[in-house]
Design an enzyme around this catalytic site. Structure first.
Site, short mmCIF file in Angstrom:
data_model
loop_
_atom_site.label_atom_id
_atom_site.label_comp_id
_atom_site.label_asym_id
_atom_site.label_seq_id
_atom_site.Cartn_x
_atom_site.Cartn_y
_atom_site.Cartn_z
N SER A 91 0.79 -1.24 0.00
CA SER A 91 0.00 0.00 0.00
C SER A 91 0.82 1.29 0.00
O SER A 91 0.24 2.37 -0.07
CB SER A 91 -0.95 0.01 1.20
OG SER A 91 -2.01 -0.89 0.98
N LYS A 138 0.00 3.60 -2.70
CA LYS A 138 -1.08 4.58 -2.60
C LYS A 138 -0.56 6.01 -2.57
O LYS A 138 -1.31 6.96 -2.82
CB LYS A 138 -1.93 4.31 -1.35
CG LYS A 138 -2.79 3.04 -1.44
CD LYS A 138 -3.64 2.86 -0.19
CE LYS A 138 -4.66 1.74 -0.32
NZ LYS A 138 -4.09 0.40 -0.11
N SER A 167 -5.79 2.93 4.91
CA SER A 167 -5.30 2.25 3.70
C SER A 167 -6.42 1.50 3.01
O SER A 167 -6.25 0.38 2.50
CB SER A 167 -4.15 1.28 4.06
OG SER A 167 -3.32 1.07 2.97
#
Length: 433
Positions: free
Chosen positions: A108, A111, A166
């Site tokens: 993640s 991101k 997340s």
């Protein structure tokens, strides 16, 4: 954060905005290798013998790269990550690195690129009603913030879900608003290329394990550095806890009531945990954890006027919160070493910034900028930036969030007198008791 020591001779005044100049000498757009194989398989125990040299030749070598000398503290011995990097967020100097360009599954932390690509597109007060198609294709076992179909959320709500929890569900809703996942992946790959993050190949916008999806500690650090130019990115990344809209239910007398619930940032250096204290000066950025990637993390922190970025990918030590512990050790080293250690490379500017830099010679080097002590054989060893992407909308050279507004940064002569990136004062929010 104290103002940079160097003086900018020309400046543009924008309401509530502070102008600093963009950029480092233009480096290397050396073609990065295409993704080979799938990160779904267990990653190799050893890095490739030859990796990308974006940012300097030494960053393409396997193993630890650091210029130890008299007065420079020794690196911590208990860092087990497959790949890591310590860099000055303002100057872009890479103080030390270990397999910086090793292409690994990012989890993640990807991101950060998603946010840097999409944040400028939708005002925070934009409202969106979630339909079933918005949540299609979310990977099994994904981290979720708890978005419900047929409920309406603001873009501000959705970004809180992305940064704090997340939430892959929030990523998919924002992607749906951006003409779909495929279009979002395309734009993320274009933006990565604009940032010269050439180790990165995006397959899924949320960082969920996918065949061929890779990034590197170097690239993740570029994403964080670019994102931290934006005011809203800084605010989301530094938020410890927030209220998130829940599901609409029938209350007393049949009235519909929508309650909220609290969400807390999963960045343990920002929020703390039983075995990890809040790190002094931390201001973000993003963590991740998947089966293929292991634990990954990029953080930014400020102490004594120095702002450092540290990225750690996949520690081999299996202790709880190990990625944060190793990051903290590298931060500690970096703050002690800053100003003493000669850098081993640099974080490159976006293509647009490098192209706009006046006085650049045909090799892409800016006159008089110097090597910055990278130890890579002088500026002549740094590859030139390649041509800008056809779609300039993917670059950050057009508008960067600074303090209270967006500042257009093509200010000509400022590039010649200041090689610092215009990193604004960081937004830090401590957890409340």
């Amino acid at each position: 954060m104290p103002a940079p020591k160097q003086t900018v001779r020309r400046s543009l005044l924008v309401t509530s905005a502070v102008l600093s100049s963009l950029a480092l000498a233009a480096p290397a757009a050396v073609a990065a290798p295409k993704p080979s194989g799938s990160p779904s398989a267990s990653p190799s125990a050893t890095p490739p013998a030859s990796m990308s040299t974006v940012g300097g030749a030494r960053l393409g070598r396997p193993g630890t790269q650091v210029n130890l000398a008299s007065g420079v503290p020794v690196l911590p011995k208990d860092v087990t990550a497959r790949s890591w990097i310590v860099a000055d967020a303002e100057s872009g100097d890479v103080l030390a690195a270990h397999n910086a360009h090793w292409r690994l599954a990012p989890a993640s932390t990807l991101k950060m690129l998603f946010a840097d690509t999409l944040l400028p597109k939708f005002p925070g007060d934009t409202r969106h009603k979630v339909v079933p198609a918005d949540l299609a294709g979310i990977g099994s076992g994904s981290s979720m913030v708890g978005i419900k179909e047929e409920e309406t959320y603001t873009v501000h709500d959705l970004w809180l879900g992305v940064f704090l929890r997340s939430g892959n569900d929030a990523v998919h809703v924002l992607s749906a608003m951006n003409k779909g996942v495929d279009n979002t992946v395309k734009e993320m790959n274009e933006h990565a290329e604009e940032l010269q993050a050439l180790d990165t190949h995006v397959v899924s916008p949320d960082g969920y394990d996918a065949e061929g999806q890779v990034s590197s500690a170097y690239d993740l650090t570029l994403f964080a550095r670019s994102g931290m130019q934006k005011k809203d990115f800084r605010e989301y990344a530094s938020t410890v806890r927030a209220k998130f809209p829940g599901e609409t239910k029938k209350g007393k007398k049949g009235k519909k009531v929508r309650e909220s619930f609290e969400i807390q940032n999963t960045n343990r250096l920002l929020a703390g945990d039983s075995d990890v204290p809040v790190y002094q000066g931390i201001a973000g950025v993003k963590n991740g954890n998947t089966t293929n990637a292991g634990a990954t993390f990029t953080g930014v922190a400020e102490r004594g006027g120095k702002v450092l970025l540290v990225t750690v990918m996949n520690p081999e030590k299996p202790e709880h919160n190990e990625v944060y512990k190793e990051t903290a050790r590298l931060f500690d080293w970096g703050f002690k070493a800053a100003g003493k250690v000669q850098p081993v490379g640099e974080l490159v500017p976006p293509k647009g910034a490098a192209q706009a830099k006046p006085g650049a010679n045909p090799s892409g080097e800016a006159g008089g900028s110097g090597d910055g002590g990278s130890g890579t054989g002088g500026t002549g060893s740094k590859p030139a930036a390649s041509a800008p992407a056809a779609d300039g909308s993917s670059g950050i050279g057009t508008a960067l969030g600074i303090t209270g507004g967006l500042l257009v940064l093509l200010a000509g002569a400022a590039f010649l007198v200041n090689r610092r990136w215009p990193l604004p004062d960081l937004v830090r929010r401590r957890p409340r008791p």
